[in-house]
Design a protein around this motif. Sequence first.
Motif, PDB file in Angstrom:
ATOM      1  N   ILE A   1       0.802  -1.229   0.000  1.00 21.65           N
ATOM      2  CA  ILE A   1       0.000   0.000   0.000  1.00 21.65           C
ATOM      3  C   ILE A   1       0.831   1.274   0.000  1.00 21.65           C
ATOM      4  O   ILE A   1       0.296   2.356  -0.209  1.00 21.65           O
ATOM      5  N   GLY A   2       2.153   1.194   0.243  1.00 16.81           N
ATOM      6  CA  GLY A   2       2.981   2.396   0.289  1.00 16.81           C
ATOM      7  C   GLY A   2       4.300   2.116   0.973  1.00 16.81           C
ATOM      8  O   GLY A   2       4.867   1.034   0.813  1.00 16.81           O
ATOM      9  N   VAL A   3       4.779   3.093   1.759  1.00 20.31           N
ATOM     10  CA  VAL A   3       6.042   2.908   2.470  1.00 20.31           C
ATOM     11  C   VAL A   3       5.867   3.274   3.940  1.00 20.31           C
ATOM     12  O   VAL A   3       5.048   4.125   4.301  1.00 20.31           O
ATOM     13  N   ASP A   4       6.647   2.623   4.775  1.00 23.13           N
ATOM     14  CA  ASP A   4       6.697   2.918   6.204  1.00 23.13           C
ATOM     15  C   ASP A   4       7.425   4.252   6.390  1.00 23.13           C
ATOM     16  O   ASP A   4       8.559   4.421   5.927  1.00 23.13           O
ATOM     17  N   THR A   5       6.784   5.224   7.024  1.00 22.54           N
ATOM     18  CA  THR A   5       7.398   6.547   7.163  1.00 22.54           C
ATOM     19  C   THR A   5       8.587   6.544   8.110  1.00 22.54           C
ATOM     20  O   THR A   5       9.375   7.480   8.103  1.00 22.54           O
ATOM     21  N   GLU A   6       8.731   5.521   8.931  1.00 23.83           N
ATOM     22  CA  GLU A   6       9.856   5.452   9.861  1.00 23.83           C
ATOM     23  C   GLU A   6      11.079   4.827   9.213  1.00 23.83           C
ATOM     24  O   GLU A   6      12.191   5.322   9.351  1.00 23.83           O
TER      25      GLU A   6
ATOM     26  N   THR B   1     -10.276   8.860   0.593  1.00 20.43           N
ATOM     27  CA  THR B   1     -10.923   8.492  -0.667  1.00 20.43           C
ATOM     28  C   THR B   1      -9.904   7.991  -1.680  1.00 20.43           C
ATOM     29  O   THR B   1     -10.161   7.038  -2.423  1.00 20.43           O
ATOM     30  N   VAL B   2      -8.751   8.635  -1.716  1.00 17.54           N
ATOM     31  CA  VAL B   2      -7.684   8.206  -2.634  1.00 17.54           C
ATOM     32  C   VAL B   2      -7.285   6.766  -2.330  1.00 17.54           C
ATOM     33  O   VAL B   2      -7.185   5.928  -3.233  1.00 17.54           O
ATOM     34  N   PHE B   3      -7.069   6.458  -1.056  1.00 18.64           N
ATOM     35  CA  PHE B   3      -6.663   5.096  -0.715  1.00 18.64           C
ATOM     36  C   PHE B   3      -7.789   4.098  -0.957  1.00 18.64           C
ATOM     37  O   PHE B   3      -7.542   2.973  -1.396  1.00 18.64           O
ATOM     38  N   LEU B   4      -9.017   4.504  -0.672  1.00 17.31           N
ATOM     39  CA  LEU B   4     -10.154   3.602  -0.890  1.00 17.31           C
ATOM     40  C   LEU B   4     -10.240   3.197  -2.359  1.00 17.31           C
ATOM     41  O   LEU B   4     -10.477   2.021  -2.681  1.00 17.31           O
ATOM     42  N   ASN B   5     -10.010   4.156  -3.252  1.00 22.27           N
ATOM     43  CA  ASN B   5     -10.021   3.844  -4.677  1.00 22.27           C
ATOM     44  C   ASN B   5      -8.879   2.894  -5.039  1.00 22.27           C
ATOM     45  O   ASN B   5      -9.040   1.990  -5.865  1.00 22.27           O
ATOM     46  N   GLN B   6      -7.724   3.103  -4.414  1.00 19.64           N
ATOM     47  CA  GLN B   6      -6.582   2.213  -4.643  1.00 19.64           C
ATOM     48  C   GLN B   6      -6.922   0.789  -4.207  1.00 19.64           C
ATOM     49  O   GLN B   6      -6.603  -0.181  -4.896  1.00 19.64           O
ATOM     50  N   LEU B   7      -7.554   0.673  -3.054  1.00 23.83           N
ATOM     51  CA  LEU B   7      -7.929  -0.639  -2.518  1.00 23.83           C
ATOM     52  C   LEU B   7      -8.882  -1.369  -3.453  1.00 23.83           C
ATOM     53  O   LEU B   7      -8.694  -2.553  -3.765  1.00 23.83           O
ATOM     54  N   ILE B   8      -9.902  -0.665  -3.910  1.00 22.31           N
ATOM     55  CA  ILE B   8     -10.893  -1.276  -4.795  1.00 22.31           C
ATOM     56  C   ILE B   8     -10.249  -1.707  -6.104  1.00 22.31           C
ATOM     57  O   ILE B   8     -10.489  -2.813  -6.598  1.00 22.31           O
ATOM     58  N   MET B   9      -9.398  -0.850  -6.675  1.00 18.83           N
ATOM     59  CA  MET B   9      -8.747  -1.180  -7.944  1.00 18.83           C
ATOM     60  C   MET B   9      -7.850  -2.403  -7.807  1.00 18.83           C
ATOM     61  O   MET B   9      -7.776  -3.235  -8.713  1.00 18.83           O
ATOM     62  N   ALA B  10      -7.163  -2.520  -6.674  1.00 20.12           N
ATOM     63  CA  ALA B  10      -6.252  -3.643  -6.468  1.00 20.12           C
ATOM     64  C   ALA B  10      -7.002  -4.963  -6.330  1.00 20.12           C
ATOM     65  O   ALA B  10      -6.479  -6.024  -6.682  1.00 20.12           O
ATOM     66  N   LEU B  11      -8.233  -4.916  -5.821  1.00 19.89           N
ATOM     67  CA  LEU B  11      -9.001  -6.137  -5.571  1.00 19.89           C
ATOM     68  C   LEU B  11     -10.072  -6.417  -6.618  1.00 19.89           C
ATOM     69  O   LEU B  11     -10.640  -7.514  -6.655  1.00 19.89           O
ATOM     70  N   MET B  12     -10.352  -5.465  -7.472  1.00 22.69           N
ATOM     71  CA  MET B  12     -11.535  -5.533  -8.333  1.00 22.69           C
ATOM     72  C   MET B  12     -11.559  -6.776  -9.222  1.00 22.69           C
ATOM     73  O   MET B  12     -12.596  -7.437  -9.353  1.00 22.69           O
TER      74      MET B  12
END
Length: 361
Positions: free
Chosen positions: A148-153, A179-190
Amino acid sequence: MNSSSRNDEMEQLRTAADNADAALLKALPWIILLVIAAVSVYFLYTALQRKWFRSRAAYRTHTCREEIGKHFGLTIRRVSRDGKIVISPGETEKWQRRGLEAELAQFLRTSIKLSSFDGYVVVKDAVKTPGYLPGRARFSATTGEMLIGVDTESGEPARITLREKSGFILAGKPGSGKTVFLNQLIMALMTRSEVVAFDGKKDDPEKILGKVEFLQDTMKKRLEKDIDYWRRDTKDRPKLLLLVLDEAQTWFSPASTSKRDKTAAAERETLVRDLIQRGRSAGVLVVLATQRMTADIIPSGIRDICGVKMVGRVTRPEDSQLVLGVRPGEGEPDPLSAKPGQFVVDDEAHPMRMVQVYGPR
């Protein structure tokens, strides 16, 4: 003293000086080699020491510990390879003082991340991330993990585990990147899912109720057939049953104070609870997204059985507790400090962490 004696003394002095010059010239190459060797040892020691520390911030803190003590009143007896510093008695509040991290970064002339724990602090290099990371979320059907991204630490790739999870809460104030992440989630699983999506801003719960009930019926049939979704080979799995309730508070709240609307809302809550409680082995994932965080938005009984929780920027400490179930402790990632596109993530498989999620290219 006669003239002859003076001449003899002068001659002796000249001879001694000549001998000294000759000895110096003879020793000069060795002196130069010794100086070069000393300088080389110093630079080698410095380079090895710099390499030994795992971050520039830890190295700079080590080399400047006396100056830091004088300037900030902090006692630093030793800095470990990982940047760990034991807090001296009576100095905990000094290390936890707001603004210290920025002041130390400026003093050391390097970016730092200062984390305070029980009895010690850790100094690391700060990871710089943009507002949104260009890229997209990717789901692995084999492992059940989603990048989903990168660990900020640490700056390392960050994944969440969806394997054997049936409930997912996503929360954050407007502008947090929800909303941006929700769209990413749906696209990855669609492509692998039977998707039913509800947008509380514009959809009427009653209009998609039949679709949600269809997901429930499908879940029941799978349970009757003893389908263990996550243990099946990926080629033999049916589609994931994905229910996305954006602005979930609209789904759970009655449309009015009438008995009929209250009963309908209670039935919708029961339906969602059933999908989450029994959906794990049937391949069900319910995503509850909201920008409002109050005790009545997502029922605590549902929140507590959700295996993945993500919360973006909030303005009150109690907001994160309403989502995560706990208030971040000392030194733990806190949604109060989250920037747009950053979320504190708890998926029960990794330590709680702050993640910068992927966004639009």
